[in-house]
Design a protein around this motif. Structure first.
Motif, mmCIF file in Angstrom:
data_model
loop_
_atom_site.group_PDB
_atom_site.id
_atom_site.type_symbol
_atom_site.label_atom_id
_atom_site.label_comp_id
_atom_site.label_asym_id
_atom_site.label_seq_id
_atom_site.Cartn_x
_atom_site.Cartn_y
_atom_site.Cartn_z
ATOM 1 N N GLY A 117 -90.922 53.147 16.096
ATOM 2 C CA GLY A 117 -89.804 54.004 16.462
ATOM 3 C C GLY A 117 -89.099 54.649 15.286
ATOM 4 N N GLN A 118 -89.820 54.861 14.179
ATOM 5 C CA GLN A 118 -89.237 55.455 12.981
ATOM 6 C C GLN A 118 -89.666 56.921 12.884
ATOM 7 O OE1 GLN A 118 -87.096 54.043 10.506
ATOM 8 N NE2 GLN A 118 -86.968 56.216 10.035
ATOM 9 N N ALA A 119 -88.742 57.827 13.196
ATOM 10 C CA ALA A 119 -89.059 59.254 13.127
ATOM 11 C C ALA A 119 -89.164 59.695 11.673
ATOM 12 C CB ALA A 119 -87.989 60.057 13.855
ATOM 13 N N PHE A 120 -90.048 60.640 11.409
ATOM 14 C CA PHE A 120 -90.164 61.199 10.060
ATOM 15 C C PHE A 120 -89.599 62.608 10.049
ATOM 16 C CE2 PHE A 120 -94.190 62.024 12.217
ATOM 17 C CZ PHE A 120 -94.373 63.380 12.005
ATOM 18 N N THR A 121 -89.239 63.064 8.875
ATOM 19 C CA THR A 121 -88.575 64.352 8.729
ATOM 20 C C THR A 121 -89.544 65.400 8.189
ATOM 21 O OG1 THR A 121 -87.869 63.901 6.458
ATOM 22 C CG2 THR A 121 -86.424 63.128 8.246
ATOM 23 N N ALA A 122 -89.139 66.653 8.313
ATOM 24 C CA ALA A 122 -89.927 67.751 7.745
ATOM 25 C C ALA A 122 -90.000 67.632 6.233
ATOM 26 C CB ALA A 122 -89.321 69.090 8.150
ATOM 27 N N ARG A 123 -88.938 67.117 5.630
ATOM 28 C CA ARG A 123 -88.926 66.922 4.172
ATOM 29 C C ARG A 123 -90.006 65.921 3.759
ATOM 30 N NH1 ARG A 123 -85.216 67.741 0.128
ATOM 31 N NH2 ARG A 123 -83.691 68.491 1.629
ATOM 32 N N GLN A 124 -90.157 64.840 4.523
ATOM 33 C CA GLN A 124 -91.187 63.854 4.219
ATOM 34 C C GLN A 124 -92.581 64.441 4.393
ATOM 35 O OE1 GLN A 124 -89.990 60.718 6.902
ATOM 36 N NE2 GLN A 124 -89.103 59.514 5.245
ATOM 37 N N ALA A 125 -92.770 65.250 5.439
ATOM 38 C CA ALA A 125 -94.077 65.879 5.656
ATOM 39 C C ALA A 125 -94.430 66.812 4.507
ATOM 40 C CB ALA A 125 -94.079 66.627 6.990
ATOM 41 N N LEU A 126 -93.449 67.577 4.032
ATOM 42 C CA LEU A 126 -93.700 68.469 2.902
ATOM 43 C C LEU A 126 -93.990 67.668 1.637
ATOM 44 C CD1 LEU A 126 -93.830 71.265 1.666
ATOM 45 C CD2 LEU A 126 -91.325 71.199 1.390
ATOM 46 N N GLY A 127 -93.258 66.562 1.439
ATOM 47 C CA GLY A 127 -93.528 65.714 0.287
ATOM 48 C C GLY A 127 -94.929 65.149 0.316
ATOM 49 N N CYS A 131 -97.935 65.640 -2.488
ATOM 50 C CA CYS A 131 -98.678 64.524 -3.074
ATOM 51 C C CYS A 131 -100.179 64.691 -2.870
ATOM 52 C CB CYS A 131 -98.217 63.209 -2.452
ATOM 53 S SG CYS A 131 -96.574 62.669 -2.976
ATOM 54 N N MET A 132 -100.572 65.059 -1.659
ATOM 55 C CA MET A 132 -101.994 65.252 -1.379
ATOM 56 C C MET A 132 -102.571 66.388 -2.214
ATOM 57 S SD MET A 132 -102.298 64.628 2.741
ATOM 58 C CE MET A 132 -104.079 64.927 2.681
ATOM 59 N N ALA A 262 -95.552 54.809 0.404
ATOM 60 C CA ALA A 262 -96.925 55.302 0.488
ATOM 61 C C ALA A 262 -97.169 56.475 -0.442
ATOM 62 C CB ALA A 262 -97.249 55.713 1.923
ATOM 63 N N PHE A 263 -96.136 57.276 -0.729
ATOM 64 C CA PHE A 263 -96.328 58.408 -1.633
ATOM 65 C C PHE A 263 -96.747 57.950 -3.025
ATOM 66 C CE2 PHE A 263 -93.094 60.329 1.326
ATOM 67 C CZ PHE A 263 -93.979 61.215 1.918
ATOM 68 N N PHE A 264 -96.261 56.777 -3.435
ATOM 69 C CA PHE A 264 -96.600 56.269 -4.767
ATOM 70 C C PHE A 264 -98.071 55.881 -4.855
ATOM 71 C CE2 PHE A 264 -92.064 56.065 -4.802
ATOM 72 C CZ PHE A 264 -91.695 56.202 -6.129
ATOM 73 N N GLY A 265 -98.702 55.592 -3.712
ATOM 74 C CA GLY A 265 -100.123 55.300 -3.722
ATOM 75 C C GLY A 265 -100.958 56.456 -4.219
ATOM 76 N N ASN A 266 -100.410 57.673 -4.128
ATOM 77 C CA ASN A 266 -101.137 58.847 -4.599
ATOM 78 C C ASN A 266 -101.172 58.945 -6.120
ATOM 79 O OD1 ASN A 266 -101.858 59.954 -2.035
ATOM 80 N ND2 ASN A 266 -99.734 60.548 -1.761
ATOM 81 N N LEU A 267 -100.490 58.023 -6.797
ATOM 82 C CA LEU A 267 -100.597 57.952 -8.254
ATOM 83 C C LEU A 267 -101.886 57.271 -8.700
ATOM 84 C CD1 LEU A 267 -96.935 56.901 -9.142
ATOM 85 C CD2 LEU A 267 -97.998 59.101 -9.655
ATOM 86 N N ILE A 268 -102.620 56.667 -7.759
ATOM 87 C CA ILE A 268 -103.822 55.911 -8.120
ATOM 88 C C ILE A 268 -104.841 56.755 -8.889
ATOM 89 C CG2 ILE A 268 -105.845 54.708 -7.183
ATOM 90 C CD1 ILE A 268 -104.044 53.536 -5.047
ATOM 91 N N LEU A 294 -97.175 67.377 -9.420
ATOM 92 C CA LEU A 294 -97.146 67.617 -7.976
ATOM 93 C C LEU A 294 -96.795 66.340 -7.212
ATOM 94 C CD1 LEU A 294 -100.294 69.888 -7.476
ATOM 95 C CD2 LEU A 294 -97.932 70.519 -6.961
ATOM 96 N N ILE A 295 -97.401 65.222 -7.605
ATOM 97 C CA ILE A 295 -97.139 63.955 -6.919
ATOM 98 C C ILE A 295 -95.698 63.516 -7.122
ATOM 99 C CG2 ILE A 295 -97.748 61.504 -6.865
ATOM 100 C CD1 ILE A 295 -100.616 62.363 -7.618
ATOM 101 N N ALA A 296 -95.213 63.621 -8.365
ATOM 102 C CA ALA A 296 -93.830 63.227 -8.643
ATOM 103 C C ALA A 296 -92.848 64.106 -7.871
ATOM 104 C CB ALA A 296 -93.554 63.321 -10.144
ATOM 105 N N THR A 297 -93.141 65.397 -7.754
ATOM 106 C CA THR A 297 -92.284 66.283 -6.979
ATOM 107 C C THR A 297 -92.277 65.894 -5.508
ATOM 108 O OG1 THR A 297 -92.748 68.109 -8.517
ATOM 109 C CG2 THR A 297 -91.827 68.692 -6.362
ATOM 110 N N GLY A 298 -93.459 65.568 -4.988
ATOM 111 C CA GLY A 298 -93.549 65.142 -3.591
ATOM 112 C C GLY A 298 -92.769 63.871 -3.328
ATOM 113 N N ILE A 299 -92.842 62.913 -4.260
ATOM 114 C CA ILE A 299 -92.103 61.658 -4.121
ATOM 115 C C ILE A 299 -90.603 61.926 -4.143
ATOM 116 C CG2 ILE A 299 -91.547 59.477 -5.259
ATOM 117 C CD1 ILE A 299 -94.477 59.392 -6.214
ATOM 118 N N ALA A 300 -90.151 62.728 -5.134
ATOM 119 C CA ALA A 300 -88.721 63.005 -5.255
ATOM 120 C C ALA A 300 -88.198 63.765 -4.035
ATOM 121 C CB ALA A 300 -88.464 63.804 -6.535
#
Length: 313
Positions: A117-127, A131-132, A262-268, A294-300
């Motif tokens: 039941g945890q909704a996500f935001t458009a900001r998270q989707a863009l982040g 990252c991807m 999970a965004f930090f996993g993209n630093l792998i 790009l990844i750091a921007t997505g995380i922030a």
């Protein structure tokens, strides 16, 4: 939500250790079957943590009450995820595996929305997209023609399943049942040790299946140098990618929630390039710092509006 230095260290250490796991794991898989390697890894972890973790066995009532939860997260995070990843690398390329792993924030958001039941935001989707993009840049080596050579194989489906398993495991850490919030509080070593014990039951069973299906004999290392390299590699993946990384991941998920973590996993892949430079002498290329940006921007970007979840890890 503001990420302080301590929380950042919790979230950066796991991908750093897991990147080392991919480099060392690729060396070990030539000598040790993937599921057996996962079992040996966690058996070492169980032995290392035993002096600190065994005290949780004193409270039998709490163990019985928390048994279903412990069995589930042990099977997911210890028994299944890494075994699926090692199996995926047998038939899938590192490019495919990492690209599928880069979709982790998407699966975190999906599992959180459908199961918790945890909704996500458009900001998270863009982040997540930022990252991807960074991961794709690394995997493409700055050349789009590399991506055109990617073809789906059975290992890709295994990595997709591994990503879903990890997403569910992470949400279960962030949103434990009431049985984990009532009664005695376990320290991190005891909690992780119990996860490992339950995960080992699953890992040993899967190793038996692997052995029955495996046609060729195990190619154990030959000579003292090869043995020491194998033992050193197993010790590393038991300490760094297992104990250090899982402890940091649990604290990070507790602090910021599974989706942001999970965004930090993209630093792998970025850390994998660094490990390759340090251990294999492969010089980083121009696209590595670009991908990191790009990844750091997505995380922030994604972490600015995410509320801190409640729960115990």
């Amino acid at each position: 939500m503001k990420l302080d230095a301590k929380t950042l260290s919790y979230l950066v250490l796991p991908p750093m250790m897991w990147a080392g796991n991919t480099v060392v794991g690729r060396v070990l898989v030539d000598h040790v079957p993937p599921v057996l390697m996962n079992t040996l890894r966690w058996a070492l972890v169980a032995a290392i943590l035993a002096p600190w973790g065994w005290r949780v066995l004193r409270d039998q009532a709490a163990l019985r009450q928390r048994l279903p939860y412990l069995a589930l997260i042990g099977a997911l995070g210890v028994g299944s995820y890494n075994a699926l990843q090692y199996l995926a690398l047998q038939t899938s390329s590192p490019i495919n595996v990492t690209l599928i792993g880069a979709s982790m924030p998407m699966w975190m958001m999906l599992v959180g929305a459908l199961g918790f039941g945890q909704a996500f935001t458009a900001r998270q989707a863009l982040g997540a997209l930022l990252c991807m993009s960074g991961v794709v840049l690394v995997m493409a080596q700055g050349r789009w023609e590399v991506l055109r050579q990617v073809h789906l194989v059975p290992g890709d489906l295994l990595m997709l399943l591994a990503s879903l398993v990890w997403a569910l495991y992470s949400w279960l850490l962030a949103r434990p049942p009431s049985s984990m919030t009532r009664g005695p509080t376990w320290d991190w070593a005891g909690f992780l040790w119990l996860q490992v014990l339950f995960g080992l039951l699953w890992a040993v069973a899967c190793s038996g299946v692997e052995a029955s299906w495996r046609a060729e004999a195990v190619s154990w290392p030959q000579g003292p140098a090869a043995w020491w390299t194998t033992l050193g590699g197993l010790l590393f993946i038991a300490l760094g990618p297992s104990i250090v990384a899982y402890r940091g991941w649990g604290l990070g998920v507790q602090a910021v929630g599974p989706t942001v973590a999970a965004f930090f996993g993209n630093l792998i892949p970025v850390f994998a390039a660094l490990w390759s430079w340090l251990l294999l002498g492969q010089t980083p290329r121009w696209y590595h710092p670009c991908a990191l940006l790009l990844i750091a921007t997505g995380i922030a970007w994604s972490s600015r509006t995410t509320a801190r979840p409640s729960g115990q890890a």
